[in-house]
Write a protein that holds these residues in place. Sequence first.
Motif, PDB file in Angstrom:
ATOM      1  N   PRO A  50       0.831  -1.211   0.000  1.00 43.13           N
ATOM      2  CA  PRO A  50       0.000   0.000   0.000  1.00 43.13           C
ATOM      3  C   PRO A  50       0.864   1.259   0.000  1.00 43.13           C
ATOM      4  CG  PRO A  50      -0.621  -1.504   1.774  1.00 43.13           C
ATOM      5  CD  PRO A  50       0.693  -1.961   1.248  1.00 43.13           C
ATOM      6  N   ALA A  51       0.333   2.303  -0.595  1.00 45.34           N
ATOM      7  CA  ALA A  51       1.009   3.613  -0.607  1.00 45.34           C
ATOM      8  C   ALA A  51      -0.038   4.688  -0.778  1.00 45.34           C
ATOM      9  CB  ALA A  51       2.037   3.675  -1.735  1.00 45.34           C
ATOM     10  N   PRO A  52       0.198   5.901  -0.258  1.00 45.82           N
ATOM     11  CA  PRO A  52      -0.780   6.982  -0.450  1.00 45.82           C
ATOM     12  C   PRO A  52      -1.032   7.220  -1.939  1.00 45.82           C
ATOM     13  CG  PRO A  52       0.862   7.598   1.179  1.00 45.82           C
ATOM     14  CD  PRO A  52       1.340   6.333   0.566  1.00 45.82           C
ATOM     15  N   LEU A  53      -2.283   7.449  -2.299  1.00 44.47           N
ATOM     16  CA  LEU A  53      -2.675   7.576  -3.705  1.00 44.47           C
ATOM     17  C   LEU A  53      -2.674   9.015  -4.190  1.00 44.47           C
ATOM     18  CD1 LEU A  53      -5.542   5.001  -3.432  1.00 44.47           C
ATOM     19  CD2 LEU A  53      -3.584   4.775  -4.967  1.00 44.47           C
ATOM     20  N   PHE A  54      -2.771   9.954  -3.270  1.00 46.82           N
ATOM     21  CA  PHE A  54      -2.820  11.362  -3.654  1.00 46.82           C
ATOM     22  C   PHE A  54      -1.815  12.155  -2.834  1.00 46.82           C
ATOM     23  CE2 PHE A  54      -7.081   9.613  -4.361  1.00 46.82           C
ATOM     24  CZ  PHE A  54      -7.191   9.832  -5.719  1.00 46.82           C
ATOM     25  N   LYS A  55      -1.292  13.186  -3.451  1.00 46.50           N
ATOM     26  CA  LYS A  55      -0.341  14.065  -2.779  1.00 46.50           C
ATOM     27  C   LYS A  55      -0.909  15.472  -2.730  1.00 46.50           C
ATOM     28  CE  LYS A  55       3.723  11.424  -4.152  1.00 46.50           C
ATOM     29  NZ  LYS A  55       5.034  11.439  -4.856  1.00 46.50           N
ATOM     30  N   GLY A  56      -0.436  16.251  -1.785  1.00 46.62           N
ATOM     31  CA  GLY A  56      -0.937  17.603  -1.612  1.00 46.62           C
ATOM     32  C   GLY A  56      -0.061  18.636  -2.279  1.00 46.62           C
ATOM     33  N   LEU A  57      -0.533  19.839  -2.308  1.00 45.85           N
ATOM     34  CA  LEU A  57       0.115  20.921  -3.033  1.00 45.85           C
ATOM     35  C   LEU A  57       0.593  22.001  -2.083  1.00 45.85           C
ATOM     36  CD1 LEU A  57       0.680  22.453  -5.742  1.00 45.85           C
ATOM     37  CD2 LEU A  57      -1.641  23.313  -5.572  1.00 45.85           C
ATOM     38  N   VAL A  58       1.840  22.384  -2.216  1.00 48.42           N
ATOM     39  CA  VAL A  58       2.358  23.529  -1.484  1.00 48.42           C
ATOM     40  C   VAL A  58       3.086  24.402  -2.481  1.00 48.42           C
ATOM     41  CG1 VAL A  58       3.931  24.336   0.291  1.00 48.42           C
ATOM     42  CG2 VAL A  58       2.579  22.274   0.663  1.00 48.42           C
TER      43      VAL A  58
END
Length: 627
Positions: free
Chosen positions: A560-568
């Motif tokens: 498993p791994a995070p599917l979405f990343k955030g924006l900075v």
Amino acid sequence: MEAILPVEGRRNVLVTSALPYVNNVPHLGNIIGCVLSADAFARYCRLRGHNVLYVCGTDEYGTATETKAMEEGCSPREICDKYHAIHKEVYEWFDISFDIFGRTSSPQQTEVCQSIFLKLLENNWLSEDTMQQLYCNSCERFLADRLVEGYCPTEGCNYDSARGDQCEKCGKLLNSTDLIDPKCKVCGSTPCVRDTDHLFLELPLLKEKLEKYIDEPYVAGSWSQNAVHATNAWLKEGLKPRCITRDLKWGVPVPHEKYKDKVFYVWFDAPIGYISITACYTPEWEKWWKNPENVELYQFMGKDNVPFHTVMFPSTLLGTGENWTLMKTISVTEYLNYESGKFSKTKGIGVFGNDAKATNIPPEVWRYYLLTNRPEASDTLFTWTDLQAKCNNELLNNLGNFINRVLSFIAKPEGTGYGSVIPVSPDLDSHTLTLSLAETVGKLIEQYIDAMDKVRLKQGLKIAMAISSEGNAYLQESKFWKLYKQNPASCATVMKTSVGLVYLLACLLEPFMPSFSKEVLQQLNLCPEEHLSFCDEKGDSGKAKRPWDLIPSGHRIGKPAPLFKGLVCSCAFLDDLYLFYHIPLHDHLHYIQENDAVTGLREKFAGSQAERKLRTEVVAQLEATEI
């Protein structure tokens, strides 16, 4: 690869999206208005087990190409080659699944277009007439529609940049001689009016055939309401003979001795491009285009293209007297507006396909946002704040949260999880919470299929996301983290059911976010080509209503791994570098940092493309000076 052809006994679906004009980079409004909407539907049809051919390509003939070539100091062919490649690259990045992405400046286009014309001529559906057209003495040429701009003559509009064929503001179709204070776009001088002979398609004589054709989809309700309204408005106003030739060089030559120095009007030949592009794909193109008994034609476009597809194009095909595959369903979008104004290719305002890529926001996030914001019944608005909110609340906190919680727990070592192996669940028949969930999910699947069959894409996406919400609620209510020690059998049932929901979501969301779906299936250690088809013959829709049966006990999942990343985003003034990275939220989520992200992107894409280019050049000069 063997060409896709209609198959007897199967549902054969031919999908087209309005051919994007080749004189510029497509913006987000263009993308959702035609190619992305058509792609989601084509992918859904494949998911349902239908035999699908998705056809598109660049519309390359006409005045706009000649104008752009003049601006860039090259030939129309060079402009077409340049922008066809740009369009193709943009659509590949957006994961658009064309079976062929062709172009209208092909020998097949000339052959098919001229053949249709000669049939119309033979059947006496064409007439000759002298019309008044604007002539530029400075350029020594008749000015085609898009080589003229002036004030729109429509009462209450008065738009100062209306073209000679259509007003971009009010959508009214125009003749160039109707413009108030017209100017030649090439040299800026005021043109005069001269007589010139042209050929016309006699729409009034074809009206009876046309109305007989459109009655059936009207009754069946397979045309979106905005398409019906636009078509009714044309019919109510009264059909008039429509000019099909132009005084240009760049286009399909007219095979008629008197008119050999003219070409076909782009709105006569452009829809024929669907046919010629299919002819480029396979020499057996007539099996798709002259097979109305076995092929269903679905067409996707923005509202400004409607009359050409519901009146002009079918009238043209009906006039040949041949057995053409005519449009069964048309899905039309209203406008997607940008922040406080309108997207505009002409003025370079808004976010364009290459801009979307430059943000480093993944294509599946753009696809999700555009499809969930699809302007199906009225204009919708793109804002950076809304993009942020949907990414944060819907993709991260809802969908990503559910999938990561389930897979991460299963992947934990024995004693705290299941060592990545799907557990055996012995108490399914008596597990009330799970049975209740299955009943709810079963109804949602039925609603999803009904919505998607009717090309209500936004509703279909909303329903699929509702299943993810149900999954989150199911996890919370079950308190699986307590059950693991207190009631292992019940916990196994919850996790086996939940991992089935993860698989189900990957399949249901594939039409909308194919790269997301592929990643989820990889994390499940399942082959992407073997996912649920929802094919009626296979009974997959029934299987989907029993999520605990979708992945067998003993199956080992992947990592498993995070599917979405955030924006900075960096907020440095005029800084052109906006980085995309993730910040941990608990042990599995990421979030978009609000003020910096929105402010930075809004600043970066403010103004027109020309203004952005100037800003970049200024920054480069300042940096060079400092060095």
